[in-house]
Motif scaffolding. Structure first.
Motif, PDB file in Angstrom:
ATOM      1  N   GLU A  39      -5.899  -6.404   3.072  1.00 40.83           N
ATOM      2  CA  GLU A  39      -6.476  -7.760   3.096  1.00 40.83           C
ATOM      3  C   GLU A  39      -5.661  -8.720   2.230  1.00 40.83           C
ATOM      4  OE1 GLU A  39      -9.053  -9.036   4.852  1.00 40.83           O
ATOM      5  OE2 GLU A  39      -9.149  -7.125   5.896  1.00 40.83           O
ATOM      6  N   ILE A  40      -5.231  -8.254   1.069  1.00 43.06           N
ATOM      7  CA  ILE A  40      -4.441  -9.119   0.178  1.00 43.06           C
ATOM      8  C   ILE A  40      -3.168  -9.564   0.890  1.00 43.06           C
ATOM      9  CG2 ILE A  40      -3.015  -9.103  -1.911  1.00 43.06           C
ATOM     10  CD1 ILE A  40      -5.186  -7.379  -3.222  1.00 43.06           C
ATOM     11  N   LEU A  41      -2.536  -8.654   1.595  1.00 48.80           N
ATOM     12  CA  LEU A  41      -1.276  -8.987   2.262  1.00 48.80           C
ATOM     13  C   LEU A  41      -1.460  -9.956   3.420  1.00 48.80           C
ATOM     14  CD1 LEU A  41       0.402  -5.468   2.209  1.00 48.80           C
ATOM     15  CD2 LEU A  41       0.810  -7.399   0.659  1.00 48.80           C
ATOM     16  N   GLN A  42      -2.686 -10.117   3.908  1.00 49.40           N
ATOM     17  CA  GLN A  42      -2.937 -11.045   5.013  1.00 49.40           C
ATOM     18  C   GLN A  42      -3.298 -12.448   4.538  1.00 49.40           C
ATOM     19  OE1 GLN A  42      -5.896  -9.286   7.536  1.00 49.40           O
ATOM     20  NE2 GLN A  42      -4.553  -7.636   8.196  1.00 49.40           N
ATOM     21  N   PHE A  43      -3.504 -12.640   3.246  1.00 50.42           N
ATOM     22  CA  PHE A  43      -3.845 -13.973   2.729  1.00 50.42           C
ATOM     23  C   PHE A  43      -2.687 -14.934   2.957  1.00 50.42           C
ATOM     24  CE2 PHE A  43      -6.789 -12.053  -0.703  1.00 50.42           C
ATOM     25  CZ  PHE A  43      -7.828 -11.978   0.198  1.00 50.42           C
ATOM     26  N   ASP A  44      -3.038 -16.187   3.182  1.00 51.48           N
ATOM     27  CA  ASP A  44      -2.028 -17.233   3.320  1.00 51.48           C
ATOM     28  C   ASP A  44      -1.720 -17.757   1.917  1.00 51.48           C
ATOM     29  OD1 ASP A  44      -0.309 -19.085   4.381  1.00 51.48           O
ATOM     30  OD2 ASP A  44      -1.898 -20.548   4.813  1.00 51.48           O
ATOM     31  N   GLN A  45      -0.741 -17.145   1.288  1.00 49.02           N
ATOM     32  CA  GLN A  45      -0.387 -17.486  -0.089  1.00 49.02           C
ATOM     33  C   GLN A  45       1.084 -17.160  -0.318  1.00 49.02           C
ATOM     34  OE1 GLN A  45      -2.753 -15.021  -2.637  1.00 49.02           O
ATOM     35  NE2 GLN A  45      -2.016 -13.124  -1.765  1.00 49.02           N
ATOM     36  N   VAL A  48       2.176 -10.107  -4.264  1.00 44.16           N
ATOM     37  CA  VAL A  48       2.748  -8.976  -5.006  1.00 44.16           C
ATOM     38  C   VAL A  48       2.003  -8.782  -6.323  1.00 44.16           C
ATOM     39  CG1 VAL A  48       4.819  -8.177  -6.220  1.00 44.16           C
ATOM     40  CG2 VAL A  48       5.018  -9.153  -3.929  1.00 44.16           C
ATOM     41  N   LEU A  49       1.704  -9.869  -7.010  1.00 50.94           N
ATOM     42  CA  LEU A  49       0.972  -9.786  -8.277  1.00 50.94           C
ATOM     43  C   LEU A  49      -0.421  -9.186  -8.071  1.00 50.94           C
ATOM     44  CD1 LEU A  49       1.017 -10.437 -11.296  1.00 50.94           C
ATOM     45  CD2 LEU A  49       0.075 -12.680 -10.729  1.00 50.94           C
ATOM     46  N   GLU A  50      -1.110  -9.613  -7.028  1.00 47.82           N
ATOM     47  CA  GLU A  50      -2.447  -9.079  -6.745  1.00 47.82           C
ATOM     48  C   GLU A  50      -2.393  -7.590  -6.415  1.00 47.82           C
ATOM     49  OE1 GLU A  50      -3.530 -11.745  -3.651  1.00 47.82           O
ATOM     50  OE2 GLU A  50      -4.415 -13.206  -5.019  1.00 47.82           O
ATOM     51  N   VAL A  51      -1.395  -7.173  -5.632  1.00 47.69           N
ATOM     52  CA  VAL A  51      -1.254  -5.754  -5.298  1.00 47.69           C
ATOM     53  C   VAL A  51      -0.951  -4.952  -6.559  1.00 47.69           C
ATOM     54  CG1 VAL A  51       0.183  -4.076  -4.054  1.00 47.69           C
ATOM     55  CG2 VAL A  51      -0.641  -6.126  -2.888  1.00 47.69           C
ATOM     56  N   LEU A  52      -0.109  -5.475  -7.431  1.00 48.85           N
ATOM     57  CA  LEU A  52       0.189  -4.785  -8.695  1.00 48.85           C
ATOM     58  C   LEU A  52      -1.062  -4.639  -9.557  1.00 48.85           C
ATOM     59  CD1 LEU A  52       3.674  -6.226  -9.714  1.00 48.85           C
ATOM     60  CD2 LEU A  52       3.118  -3.903  -8.960  1.00 48.85           C
ATOM     61  N   ILE A  53      -1.883  -5.663  -9.598  1.00 44.96           N
ATOM     62  CA  ILE A  53      -3.132  -5.590 -10.368  1.00 44.96           C
ATOM     63  C   ILE A  53      -4.045  -4.508  -9.790  1.00 44.96           C
ATOM     64  CG2 ILE A  53      -5.256  -6.841 -10.925  1.00 44.96           C
ATOM     65  CD1 ILE A  53      -3.494  -9.359 -11.228  1.00 44.96           C
ATOM     66  N   VAL A  54      -4.145  -4.436  -8.469  1.00 49.45           N
ATOM     67  CA  VAL A  54      -4.961  -3.406  -7.827  1.00 49.45           C
ATOM     68  C   VAL A  54      -4.409  -2.015  -8.154  1.00 49.45           C
ATOM     69  CG1 VAL A  54      -5.621  -2.423  -5.594  1.00 49.45           C
ATOM     70  CG2 VAL A  54      -5.852  -4.869  -5.993  1.00 49.45           C
ATOM     71  N   LEU A  55      -3.087  -1.855  -8.122  1.00 48.10           N
ATOM     72  CA  LEU A  55      -2.489  -0.561  -8.437  1.00 48.10           C
ATOM     73  C   LEU A  55      -2.739  -0.166  -9.893  1.00 48.10           C
ATOM     74  CD1 LEU A  55       0.894  -0.781  -6.488  1.00 48.10           C
ATOM     75  CD2 LEU A  55      -1.170   0.494  -5.883  1.00 48.10           C
ATOM     76  N   VAL A  56      -2.676  -1.118 -10.802  1.00 41.41           N
ATOM     77  CA  VAL A  56      -2.970  -0.832 -12.215  1.00 41.41           C
ATOM     78  C   VAL A  56      -4.429  -0.418 -12.374  1.00 41.41           C
ATOM     79  CG1 VAL A  56      -3.200  -1.893 -14.509  1.00 41.41           C
ATOM     80  CG2 VAL A  56      -1.114  -2.230 -13.174  1.00 41.41           C
ATOM     81  N   LEU A  57      -5.331  -1.095 -11.688  1.00 35.69           N
ATOM     82  CA  LEU A  57      -6.749  -0.722 -11.751  1.00 35.69           C
ATOM     83  C   LEU A  57      -6.986   0.670 -11.173  1.00 35.69           C
ATOM     84  CD1 LEU A  57      -8.488  -4.095 -10.836  1.00 35.69           C
ATOM     85  CD2 LEU A  57      -8.469  -2.939 -13.053  1.00 35.69           C
ATOM     86  N   ILE A  58      -6.314   0.992 -10.082  1.00 28.80           N
ATOM     87  CA  ILE A  58      -6.435   2.328  -9.489  1.00 28.80           C
ATOM     88  C   ILE A  58      -5.963   3.381 -10.498  1.00 28.80           C
ATOM     89  CG2 ILE A  58      -5.466   3.880  -7.737  1.00 28.80           C
ATOM     90  CD1 ILE A  58      -5.427   1.454  -5.840  1.00 28.80           C
ATOM     91  N   ALA A  59      -4.814   3.142 -11.108  1.00 23.61           N
ATOM     92  CA  ALA A  59      -4.283   4.094 -12.093  1.00 23.61           C
ATOM     93  C   ALA A  59      -5.228   4.243 -13.285  1.00 23.61           C
ATOM     94  CB  ALA A  59      -2.906   3.647 -12.563  1.00 23.61           C
TER      95      ALA A  59
END
Length: 135
Positions: free
Chosen positions: A78-84, A90-101
């Motif tokens: 979903e993040i990758l489909q945002f119009d931004q 990339v920053l949002e995906v990194l934040i999600v990956l840090v939260l997962i870890a």
């Protein structure tokens, strides 16, 4: 009894992960209480000392935390489909990956604590020298 850290951690973690996924009332709600119990059992069957029990419990927790990835894959999509701008995506995906870890490590730590308790219980109430099972 097990002398190899992954001999118990991998199957117990996979069973825990399956249990968590099956019993999730809806996506995003995961109860990792089962990881504590599998970690506790892992500590009971550990032949080694405190460090080995911690390792088995932590590995069990890490494998048991796999449902976090299962829940977060759609979020990343979903993040990758945002119009931004790409930078924000990339920053949002990194934040999600840090939260997962972070959550995976916390689940692993709960498994390690449970394994230490299980090891203590097995030494307190069990035999002095457990007989190893050879494969």
């Amino acid at each position: 009894m097990t002398a190899h850290p992954w001999a118990y951690a991998l199957p117990a973690g996979v069973i825990s992960a399956a249990y968590v996924l099956i019993n999730a009332p809806y996506p995003g709600t995961l109860d990792f209480g089962i990881v504590f119990w599998t970690g506790l059992l892992g500590g009971v069957v550990t032949l080694g000392g405190k460090k080995e029990a911690q390792g088995i419990g932590f590995r069990t927790g890490l494998v048991g935390s796999l449902p976090i990835l299962w829940d977060m894959v759609p979020t990343v999509g979903e993040i990758l489909q945002f119009d931004q701008p790409v930078f924000f995506g990339v920053l949002e995906v990194l934040i999600v990956l840090v939260l997962i870890a972070f959550v995976a490590v916390m689940v692993g730590v709960s498994g390690a604590i449970a394994a230490m308790i299980g090891r203590w219980l097995s030494r307190k109430f069990g035999s002095e020298k457990p007989e190893p099972v050879s494969s």
